[in-house]
Design an enzyme around this catalytic site. Structure first.
Site, mmCIF file in Angstrom:
data_model
loop_
_atom_site.group_PDB
_atom_site.id
_atom_site.type_symbol
_atom_site.label_atom_id
_atom_site.label_comp_id
_atom_site.label_asym_id
_atom_site.label_seq_id
_atom_site.Cartn_x
_atom_site.Cartn_y
_atom_site.Cartn_z
ATOM 1 N N HIS B 37 55.922 22.645 14.966
ATOM 2 C CA HIS B 37 56.986 23.491 14.421
ATOM 3 C C HIS B 37 56.571 24.104 13.088
ATOM 4 C CE1 HIS B 37 59.783 22.098 17.481
ATOM 5 N NE2 HIS B 37 60.656 22.955 17.019
ATOM 6 N N LYS B 98 66.636 14.603 21.736
ATOM 7 C CA LYS B 98 67.675 13.575 21.727
ATOM 8 C C LYS B 98 68.187 13.394 20.305
ATOM 9 C CE LYS B 98 64.644 9.554 21.062
ATOM 10 N NZ LYS B 98 65.127 8.802 19.895
#
Lengths: 283, 178
Positions: B37, B98
């Site tokens: 990222h 999650k």
């Protein structure tokens, strides 16, 4: 008593086997606890998820692949008999060699990084093993491995409470830690906790508490009662499997206690995801 | 509701989803974790087209010789929160991980009509059976943390944050809190 020799080669081989087998085989007591949770759960969505987790454990065992891609940092609890003589090398190096071998041959993910706050370079073999050794009577060597994933470990907490905060303070600290963790530690969780001891000892005991068979009550009636109350309060949080909302947030609360300094009330929490992997070999 | 959806995810499909829906995803997902990222957010041109793409936060186990991939379950999404508004601005439509997201991520999901789904944490073995092909697309030096292109069939996910402010973690837990 005569001294018994155990070779570093045998230790390396046992460590490698433990790394692979513990990651692929969910212990039977954990699987049974997941079954019970599925029966007790009121949320249909969470029941479905618990069914997926059981299926996942069965696939992992059958196909001999890891239960979870986070095969953890490799924690060993060692009980070393005082009549054992370790031969043919360095004990810690033998465990490290076993970890490197197990994580490579077993196609386990290597998650250990050097330079934690700068380079964060993967060491490539998941070493070093994290080793806690107790010297015990006898001439045996018991190795217990607990691969520990990052998601649940990141939710750990230590509280150095004041004695005035007492039993209620301990309860509040533990329940708040689980509430804050929410969905992150992959519920349903096992809540390892400890009360007493010095700061580092309290944290270690919280992790050791996770080794107990799931749901077996604590070592004395007072602790067992506190565990029961905590489990009820934690399951009343409504977090449920994966945090989707349900009645089965924790499979069990396991607590250990230790004598404490007269100025202290230490409490530690080490959360364990549902993939509660551990396995022992005695040499 | 339960939906079978194809990836890339259209705006129309994203708009239909509501928190708590179960979805089975078929198509390409791109894996990315923390370091990937960081790098993507600093790049002009991405190694994949971001428009309507799905990003899966995961770092799989290595593939044994006879398998497409090792276990490949989700990691904790919150670690990507700082980068996610930028990622959504580039056009990514679907995030899979999650755990809870930050308020700024939830606002960005609404603004860009994107969705955040959970795959089942700790079910990496089961999820790996949905992956039909896998290749490293970028940053191979990151190993498990490289960007992988995965072709998945019927990858089971649950909608956590939809485009209109729905949040399964908040709603689901409130329903069972005593």
């Amino acid at each position: 008593m005569a001294i018994r020799e155990i070779s570093c080669d045998a230790i390396r081989a046992a460590a490698a086997q433990l790394c692979i087998e513990s990651n692929c085989n969910l212990p039977a007591d954990v699987r049974a606890a997941l079954e019970r949770a599925r029966e007790a759960e009121r949320s249909e969505l969470c029941r479905e998820i618990l069914g997926d987790l059981l299926e996942n454990a069965d696939i992992a065992r059958r196909e001999h692949i890891p239960i979870c891609q986070d095969t953890g940092l490799t924690v060993f609890f060692v009980e070393l008999g005082q009549d054992v003589h370790i031969t043919g090398g360095d004990f810690r190096a033998a465990l490290d060699a076993g970890v490197a071998e197990g994580y490579t041959k077993g196609y386990l993910r290597k998650s250990s990084l050097d330079l934690p706050f700068s380079g964060r370079k993967n060491r490539g073999d998941n070493t070093p093993a994290i080793v806690y050794t107790d010297i015990v009577p006898g001439d045996r060597l018991k190795l217990t491995v607990c691969p520990k994933g990052g998601g649940s470990e990141n939710m750990s907490a230590l509280g150095m409470l004041t004695p005035a905060q007492g039993r209620e303070g301990v309860k509040r600290f533990i329940v708040d830690t689980v509430r804050r963790a929410g969905a992150n530690p992959c519920p349903p969780i096992i809540v390892g906790c400890a009360v007493g001891g010095t700061a580092e000892q309290c944290m270690l005991l919280a992790k050791k508490a996770l080794l107990r068979p799931v749901g077996e009550p604590g070592p004395d009636a007072e602790v067992a009662e506190l565990e029961r109350e905590l489990l009820e309060e934690i399951n009343a949080l409504g977090i449920g499997a994966q945090g989707f909302g349900g009645t089965q947030t924790a499979l069990a609360v396991h607590m250990l206690t230790h004598p404490v300094h007269l100025a202290s009330l230490s409490v530690a929490v080490n959360l364990q995801c549902h993939a509660a992997r551990h396995m022992s070999i005695t040499l | 509701m339960e939906y079978k959806l194809t990836l890339p995810l259209s705006e129309e499909d994203a708009l239909r989803l509501r928190s708590g829906d179960r979805v089975l995803l078929t198509g390409i997902v791109y894996t990315a974790r923390d370091e990937a990222h960081e790098r993507l957010c600093a790049m002009e041109d991405w190694p994949f087209a971001p428009r309507d793409a799905a990003i899966y936060y995961t770092g799989p186990c290595p593939a044994p010789p006879e398998r497409v991939i090792g276990p490949v379950g989700p990691t904790t999404s919150a670690r990507m929160d700082a980068y996610t508004p930028t990622v959504l601005k580039r056009g990514v439509r679907c995030l899979i991980g999650k755990g809870q997201r930050s308020e700024s991520v939830k606002a960005a999901l609404r603004e860009h009509k994107a969705v955040y789904l959970a795959a089942t944490g700790g079910a990496g073995a089961l999820l790996s059976l949905c992956v039909k092909s896998a290749r490293v697309l970028a940053f191979p030096e990151l190993g498990a943390e490289a960007v992988h292109e995965l072709y998945v069939e019927q990858l089971p996910c649950t909608v956590i944050n939809d485009c209109c402010g729905g949040d399964l973690y908040a709603e689901g837990q409130a329903a069972y809190r005593k």
